[in-house]
Design an enzyme around this catalytic site. Sequence first.
Site, PDB file in Angstrom:
ATOM      1  CB  CYS A 132      13.794  -0.323  39.464  1.00  0.00           C
ATOM      2  SG  CYS A 132      15.465   0.282  39.276  1.00  0.00           S
ATOM      3  CB  CYS A 135      16.779  -1.506  41.576  1.00  0.00           C
ATOM      4  SG  CYS A 135      16.305   0.136  41.080  1.00  0.00           S
ATOM      5  CG  ASP A 136      14.542  -4.921  42.006  1.00  0.00           C
ATOM      6  OD1 ASP A 136      15.332  -4.613  42.920  1.00  0.00           O
ATOM      7  OD2 ASP A 136      13.378  -4.491  41.935  1.00  0.00           O
TER       8      ASP A 136
END
Length: 305
Positions: A132, A135-136
């Site tokens: 992701c 997200c990261d």
Amino acid sequence: MYDIIIVGAGPAGLTSAIYGVRGGKSVLMIEKLSYGGQIINTPEVENYPGIGIVSGFQLASDMYEQATKLGAEMAFGEVVSLEKNADVNFKIVTDGGEEFEAKSVILATGVKSRPLGVDREEELTGMGVSYCATCDGAFFRGKNVAIMGGGNTALEDAEYMSTIANKVYLVHRRDKFRGDRVTVDRLSKKDNVEFILNSVPKALKGSPKLDALVIENTQSGELRELDVQGVFVAYGQIAQNAAFDKLTELDKGGFFASSEDCMTKTEGVFVAGDCRSKARRQLVTATSDGATAAMNAIDYLNAQE
Ligand code: NAP
């Protein structure tokens, strides 16, 4: 005893909840982690009609608020057992030991990320390997990253990471991208994005954190080591329906066997969204399924009265 229990609170499940309660039924959603499904990982949704541009998280939150304000309830936990008992009601047990009963169920279980399929992937997940970018991605500011895949997720991840990372390699197994031409065109104009086509991953290097990815050219067999600290896997999704294979039929890919009516061969069981057999997995097709499944569940329940 609920009229409808919905397993999964992504866009399909949330839409089913909205339609279910507006149809006068008591509705409980059961979700493993948090509501919203995959959409919460999308920074900008710009193809949901009438909304313009909105973050996936915001859209999911708005759907959740709408469903719960209308009266849908929510429980958290993984469904470990879902059985139809002799009096044709459904008994559901979660990993937390909670038990629920329903007259009908809508399975809206979504999908999960397909792995890279290379040694040490699990060990390096969270240590450089991610599924992701939204997200990261921020952990890789100024670093070099590889995005794996050629679909819209990979293209969008590459575009997003090009604004954060020093260098972005987009590694795809074929010579043509599956994703939208318009995004490919935008990416091809970026100085810090390099397309690496006809290439597959062979090894992940580094300890405890990732520091290189080895790829192989499928035409020449040549190996190349990329100096990357992040590898984002965007190989699409796989079904996660095995826990329900005794309740209702799965297709060869493990998706719930169903057509556009979102019905299954098991009376009282409906399916919605990416988890079912379908040609197009989009936000708008998931919400469409959510409505269809709920309306058919309502008809089913009304016919039982
Ligand atoms: P996808 O379209 O299924 O693409 C997966 C990509 O990974 C493909 O390019 C595929 O290669 C590659 N791949 C799969 N398994 C592989 C393996 N074992 N080794 C090497 N490569 C592998 O998945 P997605 O990009 O996540 O998109 C899923 C759906 O969501 C699509 O319908 C997409 O259009 C949609 N989506 C839409 C948006 C948007 O509209 N904003 C954003 C993201 C996603 P091949 O091409 O060779 O098969």
